[in-house]
Design an enzyme around this catalytic site. Structure first.
Site, mmCIF file in Angstrom:
data_model
loop_
_atom_site.group_PDB
_atom_site.id
_atom_site.type_symbol
_atom_site.label_atom_id
_atom_site.label_comp_id
_atom_site.label_asym_id
_atom_site.label_seq_id
_atom_site.Cartn_x
_atom_site.Cartn_y
_atom_site.Cartn_z
ATOM 1 N N ASP A 88 0.805 -1.224 0.000
ATOM 2 C CA ASP A 88 0.000 0.000 0.000
ATOM 3 C C ASP A 88 0.838 1.274 0.000
ATOM 4 O O ASP A 88 0.438 2.306 0.545
ATOM 5 C CB ASP A 88 -0.964 0.024 1.216
ATOM 6 C CG ASP A 88 -1.897 -1.169 1.208
ATOM 7 O OD1 ASP A 88 -2.238 -1.649 0.113
ATOM 8 O OD2 ASP A 88 -2.285 -1.625 2.303
ATOM 9 N N LYS A 118 1.893 2.070 -5.090
ATOM 10 C CA LYS A 118 2.462 1.511 -6.327
ATOM 11 C C LYS A 118 1.531 1.735 -7.511
ATOM 12 O O LYS A 118 1.969 2.063 -8.610
ATOM 13 C CB LYS A 118 2.719 -0.009 -6.168
ATOM 14 C CG LYS A 118 3.690 -0.352 -5.058
ATOM 15 C CD LYS A 118 3.785 -1.844 -4.844
ATOM 16 C CE LYS A 118 2.524 -2.473 -4.330
ATOM 17 N NZ LYS A 118 2.166 -2.120 -2.941
ATOM 18 N N GLY A 119 0.218 1.545 -7.274
ATOM 19 C CA GLY A 119 -0.761 1.687 -8.360
ATOM 20 C C GLY A 119 -0.680 3.064 -8.984
ATOM 21 O O GLY A 119 -0.613 3.210 -10.207
ATOM 22 N N ALA A 177 -4.013 -7.938 -3.522
ATOM 23 C CA ALA A 177 -3.551 -6.584 -3.817
ATOM 24 C C ALA A 177 -4.736 -5.648 -4.032
ATOM 25 O O ALA A 177 -5.800 -6.070 -4.492
ATOM 26 C CB ALA A 177 -2.673 -6.590 -5.067
ATOM 27 N N GLY A 178 -4.515 -4.391 -3.717
ATOM 28 C CA GLY A 178 -5.511 -3.365 -4.029
ATOM 29 C C GLY A 178 -4.734 -2.137 -4.445
ATOM 30 O O GLY A 178 -4.077 -1.513 -3.619
ATOM 31 N N HIS A 179 -4.723 -1.850 -5.732
ATOM 32 C CA HIS A 179 -3.937 -0.727 -6.250
ATOM 33 C C HIS A 179 -4.894 0.376 -6.687
ATOM 34 O O HIS A 179 -5.697 0.183 -7.602
ATOM 35 C CB HIS A 179 -3.050 -1.192 -7.419
ATOM 36 C CG HIS A 179 -2.018 -2.199 -6.989
ATOM 37 N ND1 HIS A 179 -1.154 -2.799 -7.856
ATOM 38 C CD2 HIS A 179 -1.717 -2.695 -5.761
ATOM 39 C CE1 HIS A 179 -0.365 -3.625 -7.183
ATOM 40 N NE2 HIS A 179 -0.697 -3.582 -5.913
ATOM 41 N N GLN A 222 2.070 -6.030 -3.123
ATOM 42 C CA GLN A 222 2.566 -6.095 -1.740
ATOM 43 C C GLN A 222 3.866 -5.288 -1.589
ATOM 44 O O GLN A 222 4.057 -4.307 -2.283
ATOM 45 C CB GLN A 222 2.748 -7.550 -1.281
ATOM 46 C CG GLN A 222 1.439 -8.307 -1.095
ATOM 47 C CD GLN A 222 0.844 -8.844 -2.383
ATOM 48 O OE1 GLN A 222 1.537 -9.468 -3.171
ATOM 49 N NE2 GLN A 222 -0.419 -8.605 -2.609
ATOM 50 N N THR A 240 2.963 -12.548 2.868
ATOM 51 C CA THR A 240 2.113 -13.172 1.870
ATOM 52 C C THR A 240 2.878 -14.379 1.311
ATOM 53 O O THR A 240 3.968 -14.694 1.775
ATOM 54 C CB THR A 240 1.685 -12.153 0.789
ATOM 55 O OG1 THR A 240 0.672 -12.761 -0.013
ATOM 56 C CG2 THR A 240 2.854 -11.712 -0.107
HETATM 57 P P1 GDP Z 1 -0.697 0.239 -3.547
HETATM 58 O O1 GDP Z 1 -1.304 -1.024 -3.059
HETATM 59 O O2 GDP Z 1 0.770 0.319 -3.282
HETATM 60 O O3 GDP Z 1 -1.040 0.547 -4.976
HETATM 61 O O4 GDP Z 1 -1.341 1.409 -2.667
HETATM 62 P P2 GDP Z 1 -2.922 1.571 -2.318
HETATM 63 O O5 GDP Z 1 -3.617 2.032 -3.530
HETATM 64 O O6 GDP Z 1 -3.435 0.355 -1.637
HETATM 65 O O7 GDP Z 1 -2.846 2.673 -1.197
HETATM 66 C C1 GDP Z 1 -2.322 3.939 -1.439
HETATM 67 C C2 GDP Z 1 -3.420 4.979 -1.177
HETATM 68 O O8 GDP Z 1 -2.839 6.258 -1.133
HETATM 69 C C3 GDP Z 1 -4.454 5.050 -2.274
HETATM 70 O O9 GDP Z 1 -5.689 5.423 -1.708
HETATM 71 C C4 GDP Z 1 -3.927 6.164 -3.196
HETATM 72 O O10 GDP Z 1 -4.973 6.837 -3.905
HETATM 73 C C5 GDP Z 1 -3.329 7.080 -2.181
HETATM 74 N N1 GDP Z 1 -2.175 7.846 -2.632
HETATM 75 C C6 GDP Z 1 -1.147 7.472 -3.456
HETATM 76 N N2 GDP Z 1 -0.223 8.447 -3.536
HETATM 77 C C7 GDP Z 1 -0.678 9.455 -2.756
HETATM 78 C C8 GDP Z 1 -0.150 10.727 -2.391
HETATM 79 O O11 GDP Z 1 0.938 11.133 -2.781
HETATM 80 N N3 GDP Z 1 -0.909 11.500 -1.541
HETATM 81 C C9 GDP Z 1 -2.118 11.070 -1.051
HETATM 82 N N4 GDP Z 1 -2.765 11.872 -0.221
HETATM 83 N N5 GDP Z 1 -2.630 9.868 -1.360
HETATM 84 C C10 GDP Z 1 -1.911 9.080 -2.190
HETATM 85 P P1 IMO Z 2 -0.879 -4.226 -2.193
HETATM 86 O O1 IMO Z 2 -0.412 -4.789 -3.511
HETATM 87 C C1 IMO Z 2 -0.987 -4.565 2.139
HETATM 88 C C2 IMO Z 2 -1.037 -8.622 3.790
HETATM 89 C C3 IMO Z 2 -2.288 -9.071 4.532
HETATM 90 C C4 IMO Z 2 -1.671 -10.025 5.544
HETATM 91 C C5 IMO Z 2 -0.553 -10.691 4.742
HETATM 92 C C6 IMO Z 2 -0.935 -12.037 4.152
HETATM 93 O O2 IMO Z 2 -2.154 -3.502 -2.241
HETATM 94 O O3 IMO Z 2 0.231 -3.446 -1.571
HETATM 95 P P2 IMO Z 2 -2.501 -12.757 2.128
HETATM 96 O O4 IMO Z 2 -3.959 -12.506 1.885
HETATM 97 O O5 IMO Z 2 -1.611 -12.225 1.065
HETATM 98 O O6 IMO Z 2 -2.218 -14.191 2.453
HETATM 99 O O7 IMO Z 2 -2.185 -11.949 3.478
HETATM 100 O O8 IMO Z 2 -0.232 -9.797 3.708
HETATM 101 N N1 IMO Z 2 -1.265 -8.137 2.417
HETATM 102 C C7 IMO Z 2 -1.199 -6.839 2.073
HETATM 103 N N2 IMO Z 2 -1.024 -5.738 2.815
HETATM 104 N N3 IMO Z 2 -1.085 -4.472 0.795
HETATM 105 C C8 IMO Z 2 -1.222 -5.573 0.032
HETATM 106 O O9 IMO Z 2 -1.170 -5.536 -1.303
HETATM 107 C C9 IMO Z 2 -1.336 -6.832 0.669
HETATM 108 N N4 IMO Z 2 -1.498 -8.095 0.225
HETATM 109 C C10 IMO Z 2 -1.436 -8.877 1.297
HETATM 110 O O10 IMO Z 2 -2.932 -7.994 5.143
HETATM 111 O O11 IMO Z 2 -1.075 -9.304 6.575
HETATM 112 MG MG MG Z 3 -2.837 -1.646 -1.821
#
Ligand code: GDP
Ligand code: IMO
Ligand code: MG
Length: 423
Positions: free
Chosen positions: A13, A16-17, A39-41, A223, A238
């Protein structure tokens, strides 16, 4: 043309997305190489927010080729929902999205086993419940079902039946959970699998030919390194190689083809689920970071644990993965904190720790050594040049750069694609 890669330097989190979406404008092929629907991007473009679980974040750029490579475990239901969601919002995915025939499937029995284990296990990991561990376990145990097997649908149905029935034994006899209805499950999986057929292809050749014909390939990690099955805080990790080291086996890309490894790190730290987190803040400051950064999981909605930037853990990640440059995200979130802290070292029993801890016990005895810096009051989301940042924000970035030993190539200051400092 050599290959670029974006990976997470913390516990996932990191943003990366957003960064892959941003860089995808300069790429021809964008490849997800590990993980699954855990994953949640999140990508925000023109006020619209997209959360992608399986499809590469390059999909929002018209015309770009996107690949779900062999290292991914693919949940057909999540994939189809994602495709339908994109199409409904006017994103044309036709002809530019391919799933590796060699990728393994994450199926309902994997989800049931994952959730069942989490429910009964004494050491809970806090998984996303998406069946990731059991799907990778089947792969390594050589009983997994690969996407390419869908081409022979009757044989495929037989294999799903067999694996679901075997999982039912574990669910009922070892876990004490309810079994799945085998025929209902097979029917659902087969219906979804039929819809996958047009997307299946030989992604190894696709990626190799792209590299040979000088098309820019970009690898998207899921991740982060501290969730990596080998190098993360095992067992609170993971089940895949969530680092650039996983790109070879995960996408069929030789290591020497990689010319640019970008590590993404948030300006502070977060973690979802259980496991060590040395700089975690269990107080009002942690709560404030969570609120300011909207730190709630994009896949499960769980509140993310928050803490200060950990330069020790991030430096370790950079060295391990040969990271060329860092993208710092969410600098804007730190606005309004009077003082900012960065862990620059770890201490155990008052003595500096030189080796990076290997297990939970090792991390539990660690006490971070903090350096304190001035905070900044101003909104930085409109800043586009590093030199224009308020002094304290600039000092914070300079300090992190010094600690990490590689350049900060970009600094993200907001969710939107254009909210970024590149010079
Ligand atoms: P990922 O899993 O690495 O792609 O990250 P996520 O999408 O799960 O979580 C990052 C969160 O931060 C998302 O809600 C993005 O929209 C947000 N985000 C990314 N870059 C920035 C930033 O520079 N500032 C703010 N405020 N939010 C950001
Ligand atoms: P992105 O790509 C944050 C964490 C889970 C748990 C551990 C194992 O969005 O960064 P799993 O379901 O993979 O067996 O869970 O890994 N986890 C993440 N935490 N971002 C993720 O992906 C994750 N994918 C798995 O919360 O602690
Ligand atoms: Mg994420």
């Amino acid at each position: 043309m050599p290959v670029g890669c974006v990976v997470g330097l913390q516990w996932g989190d990191e943003g990366k997305g957003k960064i892959v979406d941003l860089l995808a404008s300069d790429a021809d092929v964008i490849v997800r190489f590990q993980g699954g629907a855990n994953a949640g991007h999140t990508v925000k473009v023109g006020g619209e927010t997209f959360v992608l679980h399986l499809i590469p974040s390059g999909i929002l750029h018209p015309g770009k080729q996107c690949v779900i490579a062999n290292g991914v475990v693919l949940d057909p239901d999540v994939f189809l929902e994602e495709v339908d969601g994109l199409v409904a919002r006017g994103i044309d995915v036709e002809g530019r999205l391919v799933i590796a025939e060699r990728a393994h499937l994450a199926l309902p029995h994997h989800r049931a086993l994952d959730r069942g284990r989490e429910h009964t296990a004494t050491t809970k990991i806090g998984t996303t419940g998406r069946g990731i561990g059991p799907a990778y376990a089947d792969k390594v145990n050589r009983v997994g079902i690969r996407v390419g097997e869908i081409r022979d649908i009757d044989r495929f149905a037989g294999r799903v039946r067999e694996n679901t029935a075997r999982a039912n034994d574990v669910l009922t006899k070892l876990i004490g959970a309810e079994p799945l209805d085998v025929e209902e499950t097979v029917e659902g999986v087969v219906a979804a699998a039929r819809r996958l057929l047009p997307w299946i292809g030989d992604t190894v050749t696709l990626v190799q030919e792209a590299i040979e014909s000088d098309r820019r390939v970009f690898l998207e990690g899921a991740q982060g390194i501290h969730l990596d099955v080998d190098f993360g805080t095992y067992p609170f990790v993971t089940s895949s190689s969530a680092s650039v080291l996983g790109a070879g086996p995960g996408a069929g890309v030789p290591g020497r083809a990689l010319d640019d490894v970008l590590g993404v790190a948030k300006a502070y730290s977060t973690r979802v689920g259980e496991g060590p987190f040395p700089t975690e803040l269990l107080d009002a400051t942690g709560e404030r970071l969570r609120e300011a950064g909207h730190e709630f999981g994009s896949t499960t909605g769980r509140p993310r644990r928050c803490g200060w930037f950990d330069a020790v853990a991030t430096r370790w990640a950079i060295r391990l993965m040969g990271v060329d440059a860092v993208v710092l995200t969410k600098l804007d979130t730190l606005r309004g904190f009077e003082r900012l802290r960065v862990a620059t070292g770890y201490r155990v029993d008052g003595k500096p720790l030189t080796a990076f801890p290997f297990d939970r016990d090792g991390f539990e005895s660690v006490e971070p050594v903090y350096e304190e810096l001035d905070g900044f009051e101003d909104d930085v989301s409109t800043v586009r040049r590093r030199a224009d940042l308020p002094k304290a924000a600039r000092d914070y970035c300079d300090f992190l750069e010094g600690q990490l030993g590689v350049p900060l190539r970009m600094i993200s200051v907001g969710k939107e694609r254009n909210e970024v400092i590149t010079s």
